[in-house]
Scaffold this motif. Structure first.
Motif, PDB file in Angstrom:
ATOM      1  N   LEU A 107       0.804  -1.219   0.000  1.00 44.91           N
ATOM      2  CA  LEU A 107       0.000   0.000   0.000  1.00 44.91           C
ATOM      3  C   LEU A 107       0.840   1.274   0.000  1.00 44.91           C
ATOM      4  O   LEU A 107       0.284   2.371   0.005  1.00 44.91           O
ATOM      5  N   ASP A 108       2.170   1.150   0.057  1.00 49.37           N
ATOM      6  CA  ASP A 108       3.015   2.345   0.102  1.00 49.37           C
ATOM      7  C   ASP A 108       2.568   3.355  -0.947  1.00 49.37           C
ATOM      8  O   ASP A 108       2.398   4.545  -0.661  1.00 49.37           O
ATOM      9  N   ASP A 109       2.474   2.916  -2.159  1.00 53.82           N
ATOM     10  CA  ASP A 109       1.888   3.701  -3.231  1.00 53.82           C
ATOM     11  C   ASP A 109       0.534   3.062  -3.538  1.00 53.82           C
ATOM     12  O   ASP A 109       0.495   1.851  -3.828  1.00 53.82           O
ATOM     13  N   PRO A 110      -0.564   3.788  -3.366  1.00 52.73           N
ATOM     14  CA  PRO A 110      -0.707   5.243  -3.392  1.00 52.73           C
ATOM     15  C   PRO A 110      -0.851   5.926  -2.026  1.00 52.73           C
ATOM     16  O   PRO A 110      -0.933   7.152  -1.975  1.00 52.73           O
ATOM     17  N   VAL A 111      -0.900   5.175  -0.917  1.00 51.19           N
ATOM     18  CA  VAL A 111      -1.291   5.789   0.353  1.00 51.19           C
ATOM     19  C   VAL A 111      -0.282   6.818   0.839  1.00 51.19           C
ATOM     20  O   VAL A 111      -0.634   7.794   1.501  1.00 51.19           O
ATOM     21  N   MET A 112       1.003   6.663   0.484  1.00 49.61           N
ATOM     22  CA  MET A 112       1.989   7.634   0.932  1.00 49.61           C
ATOM     23  C   MET A 112       1.752   9.022   0.350  1.00 49.61           C
ATOM     24  O   MET A 112       2.271  10.021   0.857  1.00 49.61           O
ATOM     25  N   TRP A 113       0.948   9.114  -0.709  1.00 47.64           N
ATOM     26  CA  TRP A 113       0.604  10.415  -1.295  1.00 47.64           C
ATOM     27  C   TRP A 113      -0.742  10.911  -0.788  1.00 47.64           C
ATOM     28  O   TRP A 113      -1.246  11.919  -1.295  1.00 47.64           O
ATOM     29  N   GLY A 114      -1.322  10.240   0.198  1.00 47.49           N
ATOM     30  CA  GLY A 114      -2.651  10.609   0.664  1.00 47.49           C
ATOM     31  C   GLY A 114      -2.671  11.583   1.825  1.00 47.49           C
ATOM     32  O   GLY A 114      -3.735  11.869   2.365  1.00 47.49           O
ATOM     33  N   PHE A 115      -1.511  12.106   2.218  1.00 54.81           N
ATOM     34  CA  PHE A 115      -1.491  12.984   3.385  1.00 54.81           C
ATOM     35  C   PHE A 115      -2.159  14.328   3.079  1.00 54.81           C
ATOM     36  O   PHE A 115      -2.299  14.740   1.929  1.00 54.81           O
ATOM     37  N   LYS A 116      -2.569  14.998   4.137  1.00 52.39           N
ATOM     38  CA  LYS A 116      -3.306  16.253   4.022  1.00 52.39           C
ATOM     39  C   LYS A 116      -2.486  17.299   3.267  1.00 52.39           C
ATOM     40  O   LYS A 116      -1.322  17.535   3.579  1.00 52.39           O
ATOM     41  N   GLY A 117      -3.098  17.906   2.261  1.00 51.42           N
ATOM     42  CA  GLY A 117      -2.449  18.953   1.489  1.00 51.42           C
ATOM     43  C   GLY A 117      -1.811  18.493   0.200  1.00 51.42           C
ATOM     44  O   GLY A 117      -1.429  19.332  -0.633  1.00 51.42           O
ATOM     45  N   PHE A 118      -1.697  17.177   0.000  1.00 54.89           N
ATOM     46  CA  PHE A 118      -1.079  16.683  -1.233  1.00 54.89           C
ATOM     47  C   PHE A 118      -2.146  16.542  -2.318  1.00 54.89           C
ATOM     48  O   PHE A 118      -3.256  16.062  -2.054  1.00 54.89           O
TER      49      PHE A 118
END
Length: 280
Positions: free
Chosen positions: A71-82
């Motif tokens: 799950l690293d990608d895509p979840v690592m880009w799911g942080f607030k503001g991205f």
């Protein structure tokens, strides 16, 4: 090997609507896992955001990270503001062909999600590495996992695969290379959860830490000259029939890729240690 559905990865495929739909759906899922189900903190997020949104025109970006879960990608880009749901700004990513491109439906889905199939063990000169170089030539953002597979053990980062290094060295415009290290995804999606298998859904109430480093500068011309000199004193490399890279024969290329990979690995290991000691 015939390229798998490369036409589906084009921005103008059906006027871009399928891509936008997939990116938005996956981005929404990523934000739900990263922000709603779990607690995600990002150190030095502005550096990543600035490079994704406003790096110089025509200059490609390569982000590299450790690989803790599927799950690293895509979840690592799911942080607030991205801008996770923005199809134009979203990354391209090298993806394992034997996992994500096993049938027509999956191939179409992952192609719409800007994934490039890579055959593990296929070498750095396989066909789809050329496709990755084409995206870099377009000034795009490409994410790679240079470890080559998932490692969930809390151990120092070991030797990296040479694929990422070769893309950096072979790109027409030297990419901006940004290292990222994360902790916590191994708890969100453990490889051996029940009966030695992954859970069917992401777990929750976990702490995810993402540590964004600073861009690594590579003087490729100087590194190539060093590689040529180093290769003259080494005869330990087996030959696989690589084509020359400018004035670099196969032995010099190997020295070059080892050098670049070690520089990346060293920085990633420092970020890993920072992340372990970082208090949220």
């Amino acid at each position: 090997m015939v390229r798998k559905m490369e036409w589906a990865s084009k921005a103008n495929h059906l006027q871009g609507l399928p891509r936008k739909t997939v990116i938005m759906a996956v981005g929404t899922f990523a934000k739900a896992v990263a922000v709603l189900l779990n607690s995600t903190s990002v150190h030095n997020a502005d550096t990543l955001l600035d490079l994704v949104r406003s790096r110089p025109p025509g200059v490609p970006l390569i982000t590299v990270s450790n690989h803790m879960s599927t799950l690293d990608d895509p979840v690592m880009w799911g942080f607030k503001g991205f801008p996770t749901c923005n199809a134009q700004l979203q990354r391209w990513v090298l993806t394992a062909e034997d996992i994500c491109f096993t049938n027509m439906v999956l191939s179409y889905f992952f192609r719409l999600g800007k994934c490039i199939p890579i055959t593990r063990g296929g070498g750095i000169y396989q066909e789809h590495m050329t496709e990755a170089l084409e995206r870099l030539s377009d000034g795009e953002w490409l994410h790679t996992f240079p470890q080559g597979k998932v490692y969930q053990e809390d151990e120092p980062i070991g030797r990296l695969k040479w694929g990422t290094a070769s893309l950096i060295a072979r790109s027409h415009v030297t990419p901006i290379v940004l290292p990222i290290v994360h902790h916590g995804f191994e708890k969100v999606m453990p490889e051996k959860y029940v009966f030695g298998r992954r859970p069917p859904f992401p777990l929750w109430n976990k702490e995810i830490k993402i540590i964004v480093g600073e861009p690594i500068e590579f003087d490729i011309a100087k590194l190539k000259q060093t590689a040529i000199l180093t290769s003259r004193n080494s005869s330990s490399f087996s030959k696989e029939g690589w084509p020359p890279l400018g004035s670099l024969d196969e032995a010099a290329q190997r020295c070059l890729y080892i050098d670049i990979s070690e520089r990346i690995r060293s920085v990633m290991e420092k970020l890993r240690i920072i992340g372990k000691n970082l208090k949220v």
